[in-house]
Write a protein that holds these residues in place. Structure first.
Motif, short mmCIF file in Angstrom:
data_model
loop_
_atom_site.label_atom_id
_atom_site.label_comp_id
_atom_site.label_asym_id
_atom_site.label_seq_id
_atom_site.Cartn_x
_atom_site.Cartn_y
_atom_site.Cartn_z
N GLY A 5 0.82 -1.21 0.00
CA GLY A 5 0.00 0.00 0.00
C GLY A 5 0.85 1.25 0.00
O GLY A 5 0.52 2.24 -0.66
N LEU A 6 1.94 1.20 0.72
CA LEU A 6 2.86 2.34 0.78
C LEU A 6 3.47 2.63 -0.58
O LEU A 6 3.49 3.77 -1.05
CB LEU A 6 3.96 2.05 1.80
N GLY A 42 8.48 16.77 -1.01
CA GLY A 42 8.44 17.69 0.10
C GLY A 42 7.10 17.81 0.77
O GLY A 42 6.96 18.54 1.75
N ARG A 43 6.07 17.17 0.26
CA ARG A 43 4.75 17.26 0.87
C ARG A 43 4.77 16.69 2.29
O ARG A 43 5.38 15.66 2.54
CB ARG A 43 3.71 16.50 0.03
N ALA A 44 4.12 17.38 3.20
CA ALA A 44 4.12 16.94 4.59
C ALA A 44 3.23 15.71 4.74
O ALA A 44 2.22 15.57 4.06
CB ALA A 44 3.60 18.07 5.49
N PRO A 45 3.58 14.78 5.63
CA PRO A 45 2.77 13.58 5.84
C PRO A 45 1.32 13.89 6.19
O PRO A 45 0.42 13.18 5.76
CB PRO A 45 3.48 12.88 7.00
N GLU A 46 1.09 14.96 6.98
CA GLU A 46 -0.28 15.29 7.36
C GLU A 46 -1.12 15.71 6.17
O GLU A 46 -2.35 15.77 6.24
CB GLU A 46 -0.30 16.38 8.44
N ALA A 47 -0.46 16.06 5.05
CA ALA A 47 -1.19 16.42 3.83
C ALA A 47 -1.60 15.19 3.04
O ALA A 47 -2.21 15.30 2.00
CB ALA A 47 -0.33 17.34 2.95
N LEU A 48 -1.27 14.01 3.54
CA LEU A 48 -1.58 12.76 2.84
C LEU A 48 -2.49 11.91 3.74
O LEU A 48 -2.01 11.10 4.53
CB LEU A 48 -0.28 12.00 2.51
N PRO A 49 -3.81 12.08 3.64
CA PRO A 49 -4.72 11.32 4.51
C PRO A 49 -4.60 9.82 4.31
O PRO A 49 -4.80 9.04 5.25
CB PRO A 49 -6.11 11.83 4.10
N GLU A 50 -4.22 9.38 3.10
CA GLU A 50 -4.09 7.94 2.87
C GLU A 50 -2.93 7.36 3.67
O GLU A 50 -2.91 6.17 4.02
CB GLU A 50 -3.90 7.64 1.38
N PHE A 51 -1.92 8.19 3.99
CA PHE A 51 -0.79 7.72 4.79
C PHE A 51 -1.25 7.43 6.22
O PHE A 51 -0.80 6.46 6.84
CB PHE A 51 0.33 8.76 4.80
N ALA A 52 -2.16 8.25 6.75
CA ALA A 52 -2.68 8.01 8.09
C ALA A 52 -3.41 6.66 8.15
O ALA A 52 -3.31 5.94 9.15
CB ALA A 52 -3.63 9.14 8.49
N ALA A 53 -4.10 6.32 7.08
CA ALA A 53 -4.79 5.03 7.04
C ALA A 53 -3.79 3.88 7.06
O ALA A 53 -4.01 2.86 7.72
CB ALA A 53 -5.67 4.94 5.79
N LEU A 54 -2.66 4.06 6.35
CA LEU A 54 -1.62 3.04 6.37
C LEU A 54 -0.99 2.92 7.75
O LEU A 54 -0.65 1.83 8.20
CB LEU A 54 -0.54 3.37 5.34
N GLU A 56 -2.50 3.40 10.59
CA GLU A 56 -3.45 2.66 11.43
C GLU A 56 -3.37 1.16 11.14
O GLU A 56 -3.39 0.34 12.06
CB GLU A 56 -4.86 3.17 11.19
N LEU A 57 -3.26 0.80 9.85
CA LEU A 57 -3.14 -0.60 9.47
C LEU A 57 -1.85 -1.20 10.04
O LEU A 57 -1.85 -2.31 10.56
CB LEU A 57 -3.16 -0.75 7.95
N ALA A 58 -0.75 -0.44 9.94
CA ALA A 58 0.54 -0.91 10.46
C ALA A 58 0.47 -1.14 11.96
O ALA A 58 0.98 -2.13 12.47
CB ALA A 58 1.64 0.10 10.12
N ALA A 59 -0.21 -0.24 12.69
CA ALA A 59 -0.28 -0.35 14.15
C ALA A 59 -0.99 -1.63 14.58
O ALA A 59 -0.63 -2.23 15.59
CB ALA A 59 -1.00 0.87 14.72
N THR A 60 -1.98 -2.07 13.80
CA THR A 60 -2.69 -3.32 14.16
C THR A 60 -1.79 -4.53 14.04
O THR A 60 -2.08 -5.59 14.60
CB THR A 60 -3.92 -3.52 13.27
N GLN A 61 -0.69 -4.42 13.28
CA GLN A 61 0.24 -5.53 13.09
C GLN A 61 1.53 -5.36 13.89
O GLN A 61 2.49 -6.09 13.69
CB GLN A 61 0.59 -5.66 11.60
N ARG A 203 3.72 -19.51 14.14
CA ARG A 203 4.39 -18.39 14.80
C ARG A 203 3.34 -17.39 15.27
O ARG A 203 2.42 -17.06 14.54
CB ARG A 203 5.35 -17.67 13.84
N PRO A 204 3.52 -16.85 16.48
CA PRO A 204 2.56 -15.85 16.95
C PRO A 204 2.72 -14.57 16.15
O PRO A 204 3.83 -14.17 15.81
CB PRO A 204 2.95 -15.64 18.42
N SER A 205 1.60 -13.94 15.80
CA SER A 205 1.66 -12.67 15.09
C SER A 205 2.07 -11.59 16.07
O SER A 205 1.86 -11.69 17.27
CB SER A 205 0.30 -12.31 14.50
N PRO A 206 2.66 -10.45 15.56
CA PRO A 206 3.04 -9.35 16.46
C PRO A 206 1.85 -8.86 17.28
O PRO A 206 1.98 -8.51 18.44
CB PRO A 206 3.55 -8.27 15.50
N ARG A 207 0.65 -8.88 16.67
CA ARG A 207 -0.52 -8.37 17.40
C ARG A 207 -0.88 -9.29 18.55
O ARG A 207 -1.19 -8.85 19.65
CB ARG A 207 -1.68 -8.25 16.43
#
Length: 212
Positions: A5-6, A42-54, A56-61, A203-207
């Motif tokens: 996705g990234l 140079g675009r700031a991460p906060e200007a990319l709402p799709e990055f925030a969704a990624l 959140e997905l990463a945090a669940t793993q 193997r146990p998942s990170p979550r």
């Protein structure tokens, strides 16, 4: 999924010219860095709402995902929890068979240990708590079927998957005494890999680890 996705997100921006991927293992984790070179970097991460969704997905793993820009180059870092290798206890008096297993399982996430003297196998099993065990039945210092029975009664190895690998035609007896898999020597690399894949513990998942 996070990495794909990234890459899809970053490469989809106009002006994206080049993506470079670099991995850096560090003991308990692996840091994966993606450099995206282009005029839009140079675009700031906060200007990319799709990055925030990624994120959140990463945090669940159990994955940390950060992004920043350096002189028009976007730098994205993923910190991935490293998986500990599965420990395999090889109970066999023939060192050549041990080295054969090492070659067969190289790069597949296993760490192999072998007692210099087969009678020491029970002690090593208590100390290392292996995830898998291979056992020969014909050894000069210990009777293999007796060792199998003792592994099955010892608390640390009572439920550990055991692959009996031997020249003796004792398949039914070995399975009846608690072996999970039987391989007749000489054995091929394909047969070894198939046996290990069939018995490999999940193997146990990170979550699941973080959830206790």
């Amino acid at each position: 999924h996070v990495l794909l996705g990234l890459i899809q997100q970053e490469a989809g921006h106009p002006g994206a010219a080049k993506l470079c991927l670099q991995g850096n293992p560090t003991g308990s984790s692996v840091t994966l860095r993606v450099r995206v070179e282009g005029t839009w970097g140079g675009r700031a991460p906060e200007a990319l709402p799709e990055f925030a969704a990624l994120q959140e997905l990463a945090a669940t793993q159990g994955v940390s995902l950060e992004r920043h820009s350096e002189e028009g180059v976007a730098i994205v870092a993923l910190d991935l929890p490293a998986l500990a290798p599965l420990i395999v206890l090889v109970i066999d008096d023939n060192p050549d068979f041990y080295h054969f297993l090492c070659r067969c399982l190289s790069g597949r996430g296993y760490s192999l240990i072998r007692p210099e003297h087969p009678p020491d196998a029970l002690r090593l099993a208590r100390e290392h708590k292996p995830d898998l065990i291979t056992l020969d039945l014909m050894m000069p210092q210990v009777e293999g079927l007796t060792m199998l029975q003792r592994l099955r009664t010892q608390r640390e190895t009572r439920s550990t998957p055991i692959i009996v690998c031997t020249v003796l035609a004792e398949r039914e007896l070995a399975l009846s005494l608690g072996a999970d898999y039987f391989l007749a020597k000489p054995v091929t690399e394909e047969a070894i890999i198939a046996a290990f894949e069939a018995l490999q513990p999940r193997r146990p998942s990170p979550r699941s680890v973080s959830d206790g």
